[in-house]
Design a protein around this motif. Structure first.
Motif, PDB file in Angstrom:
ATOM      1  N   ALA A  42       4.217 -18.342   1.578  1.00 50.98           N
ATOM      2  CA  ALA A  42       3.761 -19.319   0.591  1.00 50.98           C
ATOM      3  C   ALA A  42       3.536 -18.635  -0.749  1.00 50.98           C
ATOM      4  O   ALA A  42       3.165 -17.456  -0.797  1.00 50.98           O
ATOM      5  CB  ALA A  42       2.480 -19.992   1.053  1.00 50.98           C
ATOM      6  N   SER A  43       3.756 -19.333  -1.835  1.00 51.11           N
ATOM      7  CA  SER A  43       3.641 -18.760  -3.168  1.00 51.11           C
ATOM      8  C   SER A  43       2.272 -18.114  -3.376  1.00 51.11           C
ATOM      9  O   SER A  43       1.236 -18.724  -3.112  1.00 51.11           O
ATOM     10  CB  SER A  43       3.862 -19.851  -4.216  1.00 51.11           C
ATOM     11  N   ALA A  44       2.276 -16.854  -3.848  1.00 46.83           N
ATOM     12  CA  ALA A  44       1.025 -16.118  -3.995  1.00 46.83           C
ATOM     13  C   ALA A  44       1.234 -14.917  -4.899  1.00 46.83           C
ATOM     14  O   ALA A  44       2.360 -14.497  -5.170  1.00 46.83           O
ATOM     15  CB  ALA A  44       0.525 -15.643  -2.624  1.00 46.83           C
ATOM     16  N   VAL A  45       0.125 -14.340  -5.359  1.00 47.07           N
ATOM     17  CA  VAL A  45       0.145 -13.073  -6.077  1.00 47.07           C
ATOM     18  C   VAL A  45       0.641 -11.979  -5.137  1.00 47.07           C
ATOM     19  O   VAL A  45       0.322 -11.983  -3.945  1.00 47.07           O
ATOM     20  CB  VAL A  45      -1.260 -12.736  -6.611  1.00 47.07           C
ATOM     21  N   TYR A  46       1.374 -11.039  -5.682  1.00 48.67           N
ATOM     22  CA  TYR A  46       2.034 -10.047  -4.837  1.00 48.67           C
ATOM     23  C   TYR A  46       2.168  -8.722  -5.587  1.00 48.67           C
ATOM     24  O   TYR A  46       2.231  -8.684  -6.815  1.00 48.67           O
ATOM     25  CB  TYR A  46       3.427 -10.563  -4.467  1.00 48.67           C
ATOM     26  N   GLY A  47       2.229  -7.634  -4.859  1.00 52.45           N
ATOM     27  CA  GLY A  47       2.561  -6.334  -5.429  1.00 52.45           C
ATOM     28  C   GLY A  47       3.029  -5.407  -4.333  1.00 52.45           C
ATOM     29  O   GLY A  47       2.662  -5.565  -3.166  1.00 52.45           O
ATOM     30  N   ALA A  48       3.859  -4.428  -4.681  1.00 53.04           N
ATOM     31  CA  ALA A  48       4.345  -3.474  -3.685  1.00 53.04           C
ATOM     32  C   ALA A  48       4.675  -2.147  -4.345  1.00 53.04           C
ATOM     33  O   ALA A  48       5.070  -2.097  -5.511  1.00 53.04           O
ATOM     34  CB  ALA A  48       5.576  -4.017  -2.959  1.00 53.04           C
ATOM     35  N   THR A  49       4.499  -1.081  -3.584  1.00 54.66           N
ATOM     36  CA  THR A  49       4.872   0.260  -4.014  1.00 54.66           C
ATOM     37  C   THR A  49       5.551   0.961  -2.857  1.00 54.66           C
ATOM     38  O   THR A  49       5.333   0.613  -1.685  1.00 54.66           O
ATOM     39  CB  THR A  49       3.642   1.069  -4.452  1.00 54.66           C
ATOM     40  N   ALA A  50       6.385   1.957  -3.161  1.00 60.08           N
ATOM     41  CA  ALA A  50       7.139   2.656  -2.117  1.00 60.08           C
ATOM     42  C   ALA A  50       7.200   4.143  -2.413  1.00 60.08           C
ATOM     43  O   ALA A  50       7.254   4.565  -3.578  1.00 60.08           O
ATOM     44  CB  ALA A  50       8.551   2.085  -2.013  1.00 60.08           C
ATOM     45  N   SER A  51       7.222   4.927  -1.349  1.00 56.89           N
ATOM     46  CA  SER A  51       7.396   6.375  -1.465  1.00 56.89           C
ATOM     47  C   SER A  51       8.189   6.860  -0.261  1.00 56.89           C
ATOM     48  O   SER A  51       7.878   6.489   0.881  1.00 56.89           O
ATOM     49  CB  SER A  51       6.036   7.079  -1.524  1.00 56.89           C
ATOM     50  N   SER A  52       9.213   7.653  -0.510  1.00 53.66           N
ATOM     51  CA  SER A  52      10.004   8.208   0.592  1.00 53.66           C
ATOM     52  C   SER A  52       9.755   9.708   0.700  1.00 53.66           C
ATOM     53  O   SER A  52       9.381  10.373  -0.273  1.00 53.66           O
ATOM     54  CB  SER A  52      11.497   7.921   0.397  1.00 53.66           C
ATOM     55  N   TYR A  53       9.980  10.228   1.909  1.00 55.08           N
ATOM     56  CA  TYR A  53       9.714  11.629   2.209  1.00 55.08           C
ATOM     57  C   TYR A  53      10.868  12.201   3.020  1.00 55.08           C
ATOM     58  O   TYR A  53      11.530  11.480   3.773  1.00 55.08           O
ATOM     59  CB  TYR A  53       8.406  11.765   3.008  1.00 55.08           C
ATOM     60  N   THR A  54      11.103  13.500   2.866  1.00 51.97           N
ATOM     61  CA  THR A  54      12.061  14.207   3.698  1.00 51.97           C
ATOM     62  C   THR A  54      11.309  15.175   4.608  1.00 51.97           C
ATOM     63  O   THR A  54      10.122  15.448   4.412  1.00 51.97           O
ATOM     64  CB  THR A  54      13.076  14.983   2.850  1.00 51.97           C
TER      65      THR A  54
END
Length: 221
Positions: A89-101
Motif C-alpha cells: 500500500a502507498s507509504a513513505v519508503y527508504g532503502a540502502t544497500a551494501s555489498s561485501y566480498t
C-alpha cells in the motif's frame, strides 16, 4: 578470504508509492548483498536484485508502526543491476544497500540481533557472533526526517550509507572490520537524539569464506 566492503547504494526518496527501483553494482568474489528497507505501516514487502528474490534476515522489527527490515542475497550477479523494493500500500519508503566480498557462500547470516526505542537516543544492537572472522552489518531507521540530518556512528561502528525521505532516515552501518565471537555491538546515534523519535536497528554477523582447508582436508580424511 577476509571480508571487504565492496559497494554501496541508496534509493531515491519516495513519500507515496508502492515500489521503488535503484541500481547497485556488485564486483569481486564470494559476494553477499545486504539491503535495509523502511516502509511505513504494516506492509507486505518484497525485495529483488537482478530479478532474484532476496531473503529477509529475521523478522520485521517495529516500533509504533515503523518497520525496519534487513535482507540478504548470497552470490548476487556482478555488474550494475536493479534492486526493486515492492510493498502492498502507498507509504513513505527508504532503502540502502551494501555489498561485501569474501563472505561465506552458505549458512548466512552467522547470527542476528535487533533493538528499538521510542526515545530518539543512541541505540545499540547486540549480536552473539558464532564464527571467527565475522563482520557486523546493521540496518537502521529513524523518523527524524531530512531536517534533522543523517545519523552518526557510535563506538566501534561505521556509517556506510544513508538516505532520507521527508520524514525518515534509513541507513546501513557496519563494523568496518572483523569482530570477536560472543556478544558484539553496533551503535547508531540519531541526529536529533534529544527528541522522541522512533528508532529501529537490526544487526547481523556475516561469516567469511574459508581461505583454505587444513592438511587432513587436502588428504580427504
Amino acid at each position: 578470504m577476509a571480508i571487504v566492503r565492496d559497494a554501496t547504494s541508496s534509493s531515491a526518496s519516495a513519500t507515496a508509492a508502492t515500489s521503488n527501483t535503484f541500481s547497485h553494482t556488485c564486483t569481486g568474489s564470494d559476494r553477499i548483498l545486504i539491503v535495509s528497507t523502511y516502509v511505513g505501516g504494516s506492509q507486505n514487502v518484497t525485495v529483488t536484485y537482478a530479478g532474484v528474490s532476496m531473503t529477509e534476515i529475521g523478522t520485521p522489527t517495529t516500533v509504533n508502526t515503523r518497520v525496519e527490515q534487513l535482507w540478504y542475497l548470497i552470490a548476487p550477479a556482478t555488474g550494475a543491476n536493479n534492486i526493486v523494493v515492492s510493498w502492498s500500500a502507498s507509504a513513505v519508503y527508504g532503502a540502502t544497500a551494501s555489498s561485501y566480498t569474501g563472505a561465506k557462500q552458505s549458512g548466512q547470516p552467522d547470527a542476528t540481533g535487533a533493538a528499538s526505542t521510542g526515545t530518539g537516543a543512541a541505540i545499540s544492537s547486540a549480536t552473539t557472533v558464532v564464527a571467527s572472522g565475522c563482520w557486523l552489518v546493521g540496518g537502521y531507521y529513524d523518523d527524524g526526517g531530512t531536517g534533522a540530518g543523517a545519523p552518526s556512528a557510535g563506538s566501534g561502528t561505521s556509517l556506510v550509507v544513508t538516505t532520507a525521505t521527508a520524514n525518515a532516515n534509513t541507513a546501513i552501518f557496519d563494523s568496518n572490520g572483523v569482530v570477536g565471537t560472543g556478544s558484539q555491538t553496533l551503535t547508531a546515534v540519531p541526529a536529533d537524539d534529544a527528541l522522541t523519535d522512533n528508532v529501529v536497528f537490526k544487526t547481523a554477523s556475516i561469516a567469511p569464506s574459508a581461505t583454505h582447508r587444513g592438511f587432513f582436508g587436502f588428504m580427504g580424511m
